[in-house]
Design a protein around this motif. Structure first.
Motif, PDB file in Angstrom:
ATOM      1  N   UNK A 753      49.641  48.656  64.381  1.00 41.59           N
ATOM      2  CA  UNK A 753      49.492  48.334  62.965  1.00 41.59           C
ATOM      3  C   UNK A 753      50.803  48.558  62.209  1.00 41.59           C
ATOM      4  N   UNK A 754      51.497  49.658  62.529  1.00 38.16           N
ATOM      5  CA  UNK A 754      52.766  49.949  61.847  1.00 38.16           C
ATOM      6  C   UNK A 754      53.832  48.945  62.224  1.00 38.16           C
ATOM      7  N   UNK A 755      53.939  48.624  63.522  1.00 43.21           N
ATOM      8  CA  UNK A 755      54.932  47.638  63.953  1.00 43.21           C
ATOM      9  C   UNK A 755      54.675  46.284  63.293  1.00 43.21           C
ATOM     10  N   UNK A 756      53.414  45.867  63.251  1.00 39.72           N
ATOM     11  CA  UNK A 756      53.104  44.568  62.639  1.00 39.72           C
ATOM     12  C   UNK A 756      53.470  44.558  61.161  1.00 39.72           C
ATOM     13  N   UNK A 757      53.196  45.661  60.487  1.00 37.94           N
ATOM     14  CA  UNK A 757      53.494  45.723  59.050  1.00 37.94           C
ATOM     15  C   UNK A 757      54.991  45.797  58.784  1.00 37.94           C
ATOM     16  N   UNK A 758      55.716  46.575  59.572  1.00 37.97           N
ATOM     17  CA  UNK A 758      57.133  46.808  59.293  1.00 37.97           C
ATOM     18  C   UNK A 758      58.024  45.737  59.906  1.00 37.97           C
ATOM     19  N   UNK A 759      57.748  45.368  61.158  1.00 39.52           N
ATOM     20  CA  UNK A 759      58.661  44.483  61.893  1.00 39.52           C
ATOM     21  C   UNK A 759      58.078  43.107  62.193  1.00 39.52           C
ATOM     22  N   UNK A 760      56.772  42.944  62.064  1.00 37.70           N
ATOM     23  CA  UNK A 760      56.177  41.641  62.274  1.00 37.70           C
ATOM     24  C   UNK A 760      55.519  41.483  63.633  1.00 37.70           C
ATOM     25  N   UNK A 761      54.760  40.401  63.762  1.00 37.96           N
ATOM     26  CA  UNK A 761      53.997  40.153  64.985  1.00 37.96           C
ATOM     27  C   UNK A 761      54.879  39.867  66.195  1.00 37.96           C
ATOM     28  N   UNK A 762      56.055  39.303  65.972  1.00 38.08           N
ATOM     29  CA  UNK A 762      56.851  38.783  67.076  1.00 38.08           C
ATOM     30  C   UNK A 762      57.932  39.739  67.558  1.00 38.08           C
ATOM     31  N   UNK A 763      57.897  40.988  67.112  1.00 38.24           N
ATOM     32  CA  UNK A 763      58.909  41.949  67.556  1.00 38.24           C
ATOM     33  C   UNK A 763      58.622  42.333  69.014  1.00 38.24           C
ATOM     34  N   UNK A 764      59.634  42.457  69.882  1.00 37.56           N
ATOM     35  CA  UNK A 764      59.386  42.764  71.305  1.00 37.56           C
ATOM     36  C   UNK A 764      58.525  44.002  71.528  1.00 37.56           C
ATOM     37  N   UNK A 765      58.783  45.070  70.754  1.00 36.25           N
ATOM     38  CA  UNK A 765      57.976  46.280  70.943  1.00 36.25           C
ATOM     39  C   UNK A 765      56.517  46.049  70.559  1.00 36.25           C
ATOM     40  N   UNK A 766      56.284  45.139  69.612  1.00 36.52           N
ATOM     41  CA  UNK A 766      54.901  44.822  69.249  1.00 36.52           C
ATOM     42  C   UNK A 766      54.188  44.165  70.437  1.00 36.52           C
ATOM     43  N   UNK A 790      45.575  40.067  74.944  1.00 34.99           N
ATOM     44  CA  UNK A 790      46.387  39.273  75.871  1.00 34.99           C
ATOM     45  C   UNK A 790      46.616  37.851  75.338  1.00 34.99           C
ATOM     46  N   UNK A 791      45.580  37.291  74.735  1.00 39.89           N
ATOM     47  CA  UNK A 791      45.731  35.940  74.182  1.00 39.89           C
ATOM     48  C   UNK A 791      46.776  35.930  73.058  1.00 39.89           C
ATOM     49  N   UNK A 792      46.749  36.957  72.224  1.00 38.74           N
ATOM     50  CA  UNK A 792      47.708  37.025  71.140  1.00 38.74           C
ATOM     51  C   UNK A 792      49.121  37.237  71.671  1.00 38.74           C
ATOM     52  N   UNK A 793      49.250  38.076  72.707  1.00 36.83           N
ATOM     53  CA  UNK A 793      50.563  38.315  73.320  1.00 36.83           C
ATOM     54  C   UNK A 793      51.114  37.017  73.906  1.00 36.83           C
ATOM     55  N   UNK A 794      50.274  36.299  74.648  1.00 39.28           N
ATOM     56  CA  UNK A 794      50.727  35.064  75.294  1.00 39.28           C
ATOM     57  C   UNK A 794      51.175  34.032  74.273  1.00 39.28           C
ATOM     58  N   UNK A 795      50.386  33.866  73.195  1.00 40.02           N
ATOM     59  CA  UNK A 795      50.753  32.890  72.171  1.00 40.02           C
ATOM     60  C   UNK A 795      52.097  33.248  71.529  1.00 40.02           C
ATOM     61  N   UNK A 796      52.300  34.551  71.234  1.00 34.05           N
ATOM     62  CA  UNK A 796      53.557  34.975  70.614  1.00 34.05           C
ATOM     63  C   UNK A 796      54.736  34.790  71.561  1.00 34.05           C
ATOM     64  N   UNK A 797      54.553  35.153  72.836  1.00 32.57           N
ATOM     65  CA  UNK A 797      55.638  35.018  73.807  1.00 32.57           C
ATOM     66  C   UNK A 797      56.028  33.551  74.000  1.00 32.57           C
ATOM     67  N   UNK A 798      55.038  32.676  74.097  1.00 28.15           N
ATOM     68  CA  UNK A 798      55.359  31.256  74.276  1.00 28.15           C
ATOM     69  C   UNK A 798      56.106  30.709  73.060  1.00 28.15           C
ATOM     70  N   UNK A 799      55.715  31.154  71.881  1.00 26.84           N
ATOM     71  CA  UNK A 799      56.356  30.664  70.657  1.00 26.84           C
ATOM     72  C   UNK A 799      57.768  31.220  70.499  1.00 26.84           C
ATOM     73  N   UNK A 800      57.962  32.489  70.835  1.00 27.10           N
ATOM     74  CA  UNK A 800      59.245  33.142  70.576  1.00 27.10           C
ATOM     75  C   UNK A 800      60.191  33.056  71.765  1.00 27.10           C
ATOM     76  N   UNK A 801      59.658  33.254  72.995  1.00 30.62           N
ATOM     77  CA  UNK A 801      60.523  33.374  74.165  1.00 30.62           C
ATOM     78  C   UNK A 801      60.520  32.135  75.051  1.00 30.62           C
ATOM     79  N   UNK A 802      59.496  31.318  74.930  1.00 34.86           N
ATOM     80  CA  UNK A 802      59.390  30.146  75.803  1.00 34.86           C
ATOM     81  C   UNK A 802      58.390  30.374  76.935  1.00 34.86           C
TER      82      UNK A 802
END
Length: 828
Positions: A753-766, A790-802
């Motif tokens: 929750x803190x990472x999402x609020x401070x750094x956003x959904x797409x931060x690597x540590x998130x 896992x679904x949220x992680x996969x969607x973010x990784x595909x969008x940000x990292x490929x």
């Protein structure tokens, strides 16, 4: 001049005419006239000047002679005149008086003491309530003195006038025969021959103005009020009046503001009293304004004060005398200070831009004055209570409202013209810039930085970007470096954003200082974990530098090194390695292998190799960097401590846990000694050591260290600092390793929750934290809770990292496994 009838004379005449030069009161030349009749005494008085005499006087040009008829009782000597009842003349007192119990008690004790020529002095800043205290004490306390006479004593003429009024009150008929000078002499003789009276000498500007009065009346009782703080060494009691306590100022405000409208809403009154510095006159002025304007609230008044300070300081309510407003009260003092020493007024305007308290004397420079002149200016301001000094700390203090007025331009005020205010602001900026240490990462400079920081903050708060200069930008850049070093990242970013704006406006986009400022802002963003902001800013800086500088210029190498580190933290490992290699190649050629920046690049490249799995190459480079830094910089340098920690990280990843723990312990010990236990780097070392113990299976030690580190980081850095967020997730991992899944889940959820609020959904540590929490759910037998993560992680990784990035592939595999586990559990 009249002949005094109470003196023994050597010759008598029915009438006599003398000039001012013929005789002086108290000499044998003053002769008693003969009474013309049983009921009255006729005197002929000659005065210089043009006048028209009445009551039988004869008007002449240049000299006039008047005949005055006095009743016999008016000719009695002063010693024979008793004071009638009702002679007290205390001024009108405010309807509301609060606090001051200690000061009233001191006056009770002092003025009740036996003795002669008892002198008490109450001193303090204009508007602090000196006159109010004196009047209240005289009117309400059982001191036993009569009559009580109030004399405004701000000049010799005023003292003489006050004594003349006393003579007239004692013998009204004398006013028809004697000018003020002789009336004053009569009053002096009366005071010298009587006891039991009290004179309040109000607002004394110069002790010399009242010295003759006190010297000639040794049996008197005097209460003096004055803004002068250092002129009363001979006073029996010296009472320094300070501001009201917060509760007292709020009570004074409330009583005054609700006189006409009891029960009105005064929300925000406490904040307004704080803003006014609990100065009684300011409280009364504001409260009277609200009493007259019932639709105005304390919050509205605060807004008016912020938006229109000059007008609000100048005006009170319609019934507030103009001379009793804050601006007028202090202008009277500034008139005198400026007359005595103009540099003192310049210095006060300069001091107005700092924090109110603990101002180092190194900042007390109002311009080009030499040290003796500056010291004399400080002494004069101190004498008039415009500042207070603390010899034990060599610091100054200025009431916050004095500062607010002194930095507010007002074209109608000769002490606050826009030009004077601008000059003072620029002088304050220069003073702070000169006082800064040359570096911010050496602990021996930190005490100086911490002393100056409140005053830099105050200058920044009281100025705007439009008035900033290149000196301001340099001041903010340097200060931001210290703030970042201390973990105060949000403040550092604000300062650097403002510095960059100023550099771009004043110096231009391509100026070297502008490019340095942009790099520094990117570095602060990176330290705070805002990689999406840091990387584009680094790239823009590097592009601009390559346009105006050579590729191997040191500023270019620094920016490229920083950009490599940002890509590394963002997980862009190939980009990071390429940038490190390019930077290191140029540094070896331009700077040499032993240059600190070259050694830093060697360590950075080693860290990058470690993260891509080339542990042997990573360890080799980290060792090389540490050896060079020990040789060139010493073990206490920040770069050396960072390299030792990097090597420990490499050992931990390679499974050399004993070596890693030993290096982490060494680093922690050195940082505690050099930086202190609460420095962000020290706390980071404690977290690293706990992680190594966890990996080694020492879970009790790891959990204890993690818990203590997190507690300290929350206290020192706050919840949103990247180090604090990392410690919370590491503690969750330790709980997970110990099998305490309930605590682990709660901490992972809080960390995410803190990472999402401070750094956003797409931060690597998130991404990583979501994966850890999903894994814990799977371990606990709840694949249904893991699958959405896992679904949220996969969607973010595909969008940000490929789609082909290793983390994306891992996320896809995790999701497939979790779905299989769920389906298997359902079918079973």
């Amino acid at each position: 001049m009249v002949r005094w009838p109470w003196r023994k004379d050597t010759a008598t005449a029915p009438t006599s005419t003398v000039s001012d030069s013929d005789a002086r009161p108290g000499t044998d030349d003053a002769r008693q006239p003969t009474a013309p009749g049983a009921g009255s005494t006729q005197q002929e008085v000659r005065h210089s000047g043009n006048a028209t005499a009445t009551d039988g006087g004869i008007a002449v040009s240049g000299i006039y002679t008047s005949t005055v008829h006095l009743p016999p009782e008016a000719l009695r000597p002063p010693a024979g005149v008793d004071a009638p009842a009702g002679l007290d003349d205390l001024p009108h007192r405010p309807g509301h008086f609060v606090g001051r119990g200690h000061e009233l008690d001191r006056l009770d004790a002092a003025l009740a003491a036996p003795g002669t020529a008892l002198v008490q002095a109450v001193h303090g800043l204009g508007g602090i309530g000196k006159s109010t205290l004196a009047a209240h004490w005289a009117a309400t306390r059982p001191h036993g003195h009569a009559p009580i006479r109030w004399i405004t004593a701000d000049s010799p003429a005023a003292v003489q006038q006050g004594l003349a009024h006393l003579a007239t009150a004692l013998q009204p008929a004398l006013a028809r025969a004697l000018p003020d000078k002789e009336l004053s002499e009569w009053a002096l003789q009366w005071l010298a021959s009587h006891t039991g009276w009290l004179l309040i000498l109000d607002n004394v500007n110069d002790p010399a103005d009242i010295t003759p009065l006190i010297a000639r009346t040794p049996g008197g009782r005097f209460l003096i009020t004055s803004r002068l703080a250092t002129a009363w060494n001979d006073a029996g009691t010296l009472v320094r009046l300070d501001v009201l306590e917060p509760a007292e100022s709020l009570a004074l405000f409330t009583r005054t503001a609700t006189t006409q409208h009891p029960g009105r809403d005064l929300e925000g009154a406490a904040d307004l009293c704080d803003e006014l510095g609990h100065l009684p006159l300011a409280i009364e002025q504001a409260a009277a304004y609200l009493a007259q304007n019932p639709l105005t609230t304390p919050r509205t008044y605060l807004h008016l004060l912020a938006q229109h300070p000059a007008a609000m300081y100048r005006h009170g309510a319609a019934t507030t005398p103009a001379e009793r407003t804050i601006a007028r009260i202090w202008n009277i003092t500034l008139d005198r200070i400026t007359h005595l020493q103009p540099q003192a007024a310049d210095l006060l305007r300069t001091l107005a831009w700092y924090a109110p308290e603990h101002i180092p004397t190194t900042l007390a420079d109002g311009g080009a004055a030499d040290p003796p002149t500056r010291n004399a200016a400080l002494g004069l301001l101190n004498a008039y209570s415009m500042i207070t000094t603390d010899p034990t700390t060599s610091t100054l203090a200025v009431h916050r409202l004095v500062q607010a007025l002194a930095r507010t331009p007002d074209s109608d005020d000769p002490h606050r013209t826009p030009m004077l205010i601008d000059h003072a602001r620029e002088q304050a900026t220069t003073n702070l810039h000169i006082a800064l240490p040359t570096t911010w990462n050496i602990p021996t400079t930190w005490l100086t930085w911490r002393t100056l920081l409140p005053h830099i903050d105050a200058l920044t708060d009281h100025t705007t970007e439009e008035t900033d200069t290149d000196t301001t930008a340099e001041l903010l850049n340097d200060t931001a470096g210290f703030l970042r070093n201390q973990g105060l990242l949000a403040r550092a970013i604000r300062y650097l954003q403002r510095a960059l704006t100023t550099c771009e406006r004043v110096l231009g986009e391509d100026h070297p200082d502008t490019l340095i400022s942009r790099n520094n802002l990117a570095l602060a963003y990176q330290s705070a974990g805002h990689l999406k902001s840091a990387i584009p800013l680094y790239e823009q800086t590097l592009t601009d530098q390559l346009r105006v500088l050579d590729e191997d210029d040191p500023p270019v190498l620094t920016t490229r090194y920083n950009l490599a580190g940002a890509h590394l933290e963002a997980g862009h490992l190939e980009k990071a390695i390429a940038l490190y290699v390019q930077t290191l190649t140029d540094q070896l050629q331009v700077l040499g292998e032993d240059h600190p920046e070259t050694l830093a690049s060697i360590g950075g490249l080693g860290r990058a190799f470690r993260l891509v799995g080339h542990l042997d190459r990573g360890i080799l480079l980290c060792r090389r960097a540490l050896a060079g830094q020990l040789r060139v910089l010493g073990e206490d340098h920040p770069h050396t401590m960072a390299s030792r920690s990097n090597l420990a990280d490499a050992y931990r990843e390679a499974g050399h846990l004993e070596d890693a723990i030993s290096l982490y312990e060494q680093t922690l010990t050195i940082r505690e000694r050099v930086l202190g236990k609460d420095h962000p780097d020290t706390l980071a070392s404690s977290n690293d050591l706990a992680g190594a113990h966890r990996k080694a299976g020492h879970l009790k030690i790891a959990i204890s260290l993690h818990e203590q580190t997190l507690t300290d980081q929350l206290r020192v850095l706050g919840e949103d600092h990247p180090h604090t967020m990392a410690s919370r997730s590491n503690l969750a991992e330790s709980y997970e390793s110990a099998g305490d899944l309930k605590r682990a889940i709660l901490l992972y959820m809080k960390a995410i929750s803190t990472y999402e609020r401070v750094l956003g959904d797409d931060y690597p540590h998130t991404f990583d934290l979501r994966r850890r929490l999903a894994n814990v759910y799977r371990s606990a037998g709840f694949p249904d809770r893991a699958i959405p993560l896992y679904e949220k992680i996969l969607a973010s990784c595909e969008r940000v990292l490929g789609r082909e990035h290793p983390l994306t592939v891992m996320a896809r595999d995790d999701l497939t496994d979790a779905v299989a586990e769920r389906d298997s559990a359902r079918s079973g």
